[in-house]
Design a protein around this motif. Structure first.
Motif, PDB file in Angstrom:
ATOM      1  N   VAL A  51       0.861  -1.185   0.000  1.00  0.00           N
ATOM      2  CA  VAL A  51       0.000   0.000   0.000  1.00  0.00           C
ATOM      3  C   VAL A  51       0.903   1.241   0.000  1.00  0.00           C
ATOM      4  CG1 VAL A  51      -1.678   1.350   1.324  1.00  0.00           C
ATOM      5  CG2 VAL A  51      -1.948  -1.121   1.116  1.00  0.00           C
ATOM      6  N   PRO A  52       0.756   2.119  -1.006  1.00  0.00           N
ATOM      7  CA  PRO A  52       1.685   3.239  -1.162  1.00  0.00           C
ATOM      8  C   PRO A  52       1.198   4.579  -0.617  1.00  0.00           C
ATOM      9  CG  PRO A  52       0.478   2.960  -3.178  1.00  0.00           C
ATOM     10  CD  PRO A  52      -0.025   1.914  -2.218  1.00  0.00           C
ATOM     11  N   PHE A  53      -0.045   4.636  -0.120  1.00  0.00           N
ATOM     12  CA  PHE A  53      -0.617   5.938   0.249  1.00  0.00           C
ATOM     13  C   PHE A  53      -1.205   5.857   1.651  1.00  0.00           C
ATOM     14  CE2 PHE A  53      -4.475   8.758   0.081  1.00  0.00           C
ATOM     15  CZ  PHE A  53      -3.800   9.955   0.173  1.00  0.00           C
ATOM     16  N   PHE A  54      -0.777   6.767   2.533  1.00  0.00           N
ATOM     17  CA  PHE A  54      -1.263   6.825   3.906  1.00  0.00           C
ATOM     18  C   PHE A  54      -1.850   8.210   4.134  1.00  0.00           C
ATOM     19  CE2 PHE A  54       1.726   3.475   3.648  1.00  0.00           C
ATOM     20  CZ  PHE A  54       1.232   2.487   4.484  1.00  0.00           C
ATOM     21  N   ASP A  55      -3.169   8.262   4.284  1.00  0.00           N
ATOM     22  CA  ASP A  55      -3.882   9.524   4.447  1.00  0.00           C
ATOM     23  C   ASP A  55      -3.869   9.908   5.923  1.00  0.00           C
ATOM     24  OD1 ASP A  55      -5.652  11.621   4.651  1.00  0.00           O
ATOM     25  OD2 ASP A  55      -7.299  10.601   3.659  1.00  0.00           O
ATOM     26  N   THR A  56      -3.180  10.979   6.252  1.00  0.00           N
ATOM     27  CA  THR A  56      -3.062  11.413   7.644  1.00  0.00           C
ATOM     28  C   THR A  56      -3.856  12.688   7.933  1.00  0.00           C
ATOM     29  OG1 THR A  56      -1.027  12.619   7.144  1.00  0.00           O
ATOM     30  CG2 THR A  56      -0.801  10.334   7.896  1.00  0.00           C
ATOM     31  N   ALA A  57      -4.750  13.062   7.039  1.00  0.00           N
ATOM     32  CA  ALA A  57      -5.564  14.267   7.246  1.00  0.00           C
ATOM     33  C   ALA A  57      -6.434  14.114   8.487  1.00  0.00           C
ATOM     34  CB  ALA A  57      -6.439  14.536   6.028  1.00  0.00           C
ATOM     35  N   ASP A  58      -6.711  15.238   9.159  1.00  0.00           N
ATOM     36  CA  ASP A  58      -7.552  15.204  10.359  1.00  0.00           C
ATOM     37  C   ASP A  58      -8.932  14.640  10.052  1.00  0.00           C
ATOM     38  OD1 ASP A  58      -5.571  16.244  11.915  1.00  0.00           O
ATOM     39  OD2 ASP A  58      -6.305  18.295  11.812  1.00  0.00           O
ATOM     40  N   ASN A  59      -9.584  15.207   9.093  1.00  0.00           N
ATOM     41  CA  ASN A  59     -10.946  14.796   8.716  1.00  0.00           C
ATOM     42  C   ASN A  59     -11.113  14.989   7.224  1.00  0.00           C
ATOM     43  OD1 ASN A  59     -11.941  14.237  11.373  1.00  0.00           O
ATOM     44  ND2 ASN A  59     -12.028  16.437  11.709  1.00  0.00           N
ATOM     45  N   GLY A  60     -12.035  14.239   6.674  1.00  0.00           N
ATOM     46  CA  GLY A  60     -12.242  14.344   5.243  1.00  0.00           C
ATOM     47  C   GLY A  60     -13.396  15.173   4.939  1.00  0.00           C
TER      48      GLY A  60
END
Length: 60
Positions: A51-60
């Motif tokens: 898996v190449p993408f790690f979404d670390t955003a607070d909220n979507g």
């Protein structure tokens, strides 16, 4: 990502829950207590198949 021109993988792991509890205006606004070992295991498991993408955003 949207219309920004930035390209990311269609496969990723949402990581906002790995940070643990947070509040907004003094009230709970997210996840409760998070087990760091469980979070780390989930990230390691995502890395195994690549898996190449790690979404670390607070909220979507």
């Amino acid at each position: 990502m949207g219309h920004s021109g930035i390209e990311v993988s269609a496969i990723g792991l949402g990581c906002s829950a790995t940070r643990g509890p947070f509040t907004a205006g003094g009230k709970p606004a997210g996840w409760r207590v998070v087990d760091d070992e469980e979070s780390n295991a989930a990230i390691r498991r995502a890395l195994e198949p690549g898996v190449p993408f790690f979404d670390t955003a607070d909220n979507g």
